[in-house]
Design an enzyme around this catalytic site. Structure first.
Site, short mmCIF file in Angstrom:
data_model
loop_
_atom_site.label_atom_id
_atom_site.label_comp_id
_atom_site.label_asym_id
_atom_site.label_seq_id
_atom_site.Cartn_x
_atom_site.Cartn_y
_atom_site.Cartn_z
N LYS A 70 0.68 -1.29 -0.18
CA LYS A 70 0.03 0.01 -0.01
C LYS A 70 0.89 1.33 0.07
CE LYS A 70 -4.10 -1.85 2.47
NZ LYS A 70 -5.21 -1.51 3.42
N ASP A 109 -10.30 2.70 1.73
CA ASP A 109 -10.62 2.35 3.05
C ASP A 109 -11.47 3.43 3.75
OD1 ASP A 109 -9.73 -0.14 3.16
OD2 ASP A 109 -7.80 0.42 3.79
N1 NAP Z 1 -12.34 -3.96 8.01
C1 NAP Z 1 -11.45 -3.48 7.21
O1 NAP Z 1 -11.91 -3.44 6.03
C2 NAP Z 1 -10.19 -3.35 7.69
C3 NAP Z 1 -9.26 -2.49 6.82
C4 NAP Z 1 -8.31 -2.36 7.25
C5 NAP Z 1 -7.54 -2.83 8.33
N2 NAP Z 1 -8.41 -3.54 8.98
C6 NAP Z 1 -7.94 -4.08 10.53
O2 NAP Z 1 -7.62 -3.09 11.40
C7 NAP Z 1 -6.32 -3.64 12.02
C8 NAP Z 1 -5.08 -2.80 11.90
O3 NAP Z 1 -4.51 -2.74 10.67
P1 NAP Z 1 -3.38 -1.84 10.00
O4 NAP Z 1 -3.34 -2.03 8.52
O5 NAP Z 1 -3.62 -0.20 10.52
O6 NAP Z 1 -2.34 -2.59 10.94
P2 NAP Z 1 -0.71 -1.78 11.26
O7 NAP Z 1 -0.29 -0.60 10.51
O8 NAP Z 1 0.13 -2.82 11.36
O9 NAP Z 1 -1.03 -1.18 12.75
C9 NAP Z 1 -1.48 -2.05 13.59
C10 NAP Z 1 -1.78 -1.36 15.11
O10 NAP Z 1 -2.18 -2.12 16.13
C11 NAP Z 1 -1.32 -1.99 17.10
N3 NAP Z 1 -0.88 -3.24 17.83
C12 NAP Z 1 -0.43 -4.32 17.15
N4 NAP Z 1 -0.24 -5.11 18.16
C13 NAP Z 1 -0.58 -4.59 19.50
C14 NAP Z 1 -0.51 -5.17 20.76
N5 NAP Z 1 -0.11 -6.52 21.10
N6 NAP Z 1 -0.82 -4.32 21.55
C15 NAP Z 1 -1.34 -3.06 21.42
N7 NAP Z 1 -1.13 -2.58 20.24
C16 NAP Z 1 -1.17 -3.25 19.28
C17 NAP Z 1 0.13 -1.09 16.78
O11 NAP Z 1 0.52 -0.54 17.81
P3 NAP Z 1 2.01 -0.07 17.54
O12 NAP Z 1 2.05 1.28 16.66
O13 NAP Z 1 2.51 0.28 18.95
O14 NAP Z 1 2.81 -1.22 17.04
C18 NAP Z 1 -0.85 -0.25 15.55
O15 NAP Z 1 -1.32 0.62 16.29
C19 NAP Z 1 -6.20 -5.19 11.64
O16 NAP Z 1 -6.64 -5.91 12.62
C20 NAP Z 1 -6.72 -4.97 10.26
O17 NAP Z 1 -7.21 -6.46 10.00
C21 NAP Z 1 -9.65 -3.72 8.76
#
Ligand code: NAP
Length: 277
Positions: free
Chosen positions: A68, A104
Site C-alpha cells: 500500500k 478504506d
Molecule cells: N475491516 C476492514 O476493512 C479493515 C481494513 C483495514 C484494516 N483492518 C484491520 O485493522 C487492524 C489494523 O490494521 P493496520 O493496517 O492499521 O495495521 P498496522 O499498520 O500494522 O497497525 C497495527 C496497530 O495495532 C497496534 N498493535 C498491534 N499489536 C498490538 C498489541 N499487542 N498491543 C497493542 N497494540 C498493538 C499497533 O500498535 P504499535 O504502533 O504500538 O505497534 C498499531 O497501532 C487489523 O486488525 C486489520 O485487519 C480492517
C-alpha cells in the site's frame, strides 16, 4: 481489444485475501464478462510488474500488505484520500497512466453511516485505538466528516503523536495517549473505533474498559475475524451501538469494483454470506 475485463488484488502473501470471492460474487450477480484474481507479487517486483498489467488487459487492481505504501512512487496521480492516508489500496489504468486512491476511507465512513443512520462526527469526542495504516484512514474519514475532537490511543505513543501532527488543523482538538491513559481517553466519548489488530484471531485481546463511554456511544471494531470480537460483545452487553469490521471490507470494495468493471454493486446479505463462506 477483448471484452473480458480483468482486475486483481496484489499482495505478498495473498492466499488469505477475501477480495476474489467478493468481486467474483458481483461479477456473477451482474453477468459481467470479467475475472478478478489474486496475484502474489514480491515487494521488490512491484515496480517491474505494475506497469505491465494494463498491457495484459487489466483495468486496475487492489493492493494489500505490504504494497500500500510501496506503490506510492509508482502511480502518476493520487487523490486527496490516498494523499492524506499516505497509502493507496486501489489503482486504475487509463490512457497509459496509473491513478491511485484509498477506498478504506469510504468503506469506513459509508458503513458507519449505513449502520448508524443520522451519524454525526461532531456529536462528541471520538477515541481511535491504533496508529497504523487503518487508523490513518479512520482519522481522515472522521476529520473530513466534521469531527471536533479525536483521542488517539496507541501502544507506542510516538506513533500516535506523529499521526495527530499529520492531521492537525484549526478547530480540531487531537490528543495522543498511550495505553496507560486509555481509561481517561474513553471518558465521555461518543464513538470508539478499534483500528489495532487486538482481538483478532491469534492476536492478544484488549484490556481496555468501556466504562466511561457516553450513554448510547458507538463501538466500531475494524477487526472482522472473528466477526463478533470481545470488544463488540462487551459493548453489546452495555447496551451500546456496535459496528463490525466486515461491512467496511465490503464497502471499500464498492468504488473499486465500479472503477474496474463499470457497474455500481449492491451490498446485501448474500454478499456477506459469500464472503464469510
Ligand atoms: N475491516 C476492514 O476493512 C479493515 C481494513 C483495514 C484494516 N483492518 C484491520 O485493522 C487492524 C489494523 O490494521 P493496520 O493496517 O492499521 O495495521 P498496522 O499498520 O500494522 O497497525 C497495527 C496497530 O495495532 C497496534 N498493535 C498491534 N499489536 C498490538 C498489541 N499487542 N498491543 C497493542 N497494540 C498493538 C499497533 O500498535 P504499535 O504502533 O504500538 O505497534 C498499531 O497501532 C487489523 O486488525 C486489520 O485487519 C480492517
Amino acid at each position: 481489444m477483448s471484452d473480458l475485463k480483468l482486475a486483481a488484488v496484489i499482495g505478498w502473501p495473498i492466499h488469505h485475501s477475501r477480495s476474489p470471492k467478493l468481486h467474483g460474487h458481483w461479477l456473477k450477480q451482474y453477468g459481467i464478462s470479467g475475472t478478478y484474481i489474486a496475484l502474489p507479487i514480491r515487494p521488490d517486483d512491484l515496480a517491474d510488474c505494475l506497469p505491465r498489467l494494463p498491457k495484459m488487459g487489466f483495468t486496475g487492481c487492489n493492493l494489500t500488505i505490504p504494497h500500500k505504501e510501496i506503490v506510492l512512487p509508482l502511480v502518476d496521480e493520487i487523490d486527496a484520500a490516498a494523499q492524506a492516508v499516505g497509502a493507496v489500496n486501489t489503482v486504475t489504468f487509463r490512457d497509459g497512466r496509473i491513478f491511485g486512491t484509498n477506498t478504506d476511507v469510504y468503506g469506513f465512513m459509508e458503513y458507519l453511516r449505513v449502520s448508524v443512520p443520522g451519524f454525526r462526527a461532531d456529536a462528541g469526542p471520538a477515541v481511535v485505538l491504533g496508529a497504523g495504516g487503518a487508523s490513518r484512514a479512520v482519522l481522515y474519514g472522521l476529520v473530513e466528516a466534521g469531527a471536533r475532537e479525536i483521542r488517539v490511543v496507541n501502544r507506542s505513543k510516538a506513533r500516535a503523536e506523529a499521526l495527530i501532527q499529520h492531521f492537525a488543523r484549526p478547530g480540531l482538538t487531537l490528543h495522543a495517549v498511550d495505553e496507560a491513559g486509555a481509561a481517561e481517553a474513553v471518558a465521555g466519548a461518543s464513538l470508539l473505533v478499534n483500528a489495532t489488530s487486538l482481538g483478532m484471531t491469534g492476536q492478544p485481546d484488549h484490556t481496555i474498559t468501556l466504562d466511561g463511554l457516553a450513554a448510547g456511544a458507538i463501538v466500531y471494531d475494524l477487526v472482522y475475524s472473528p466477526l463478533e470480537t470481545s470488544l463488540l460483545r462487551q459493548a453489546k452487553a452495555r447496551g451500546l451501538r456496535t459496528v463490525d469490521g466486515l461491512g467496511m471490507l465490503l464497502y471499500q470494495a464498492k468504488p473499486a469494483f465500479e472503477r474496474f468493471f463499470g457497474v455500481t454493486p449492491e451490498i446485501d446479505d448474500a454478499l456477506r454470506a459469500a464472503v464469510l463462506a
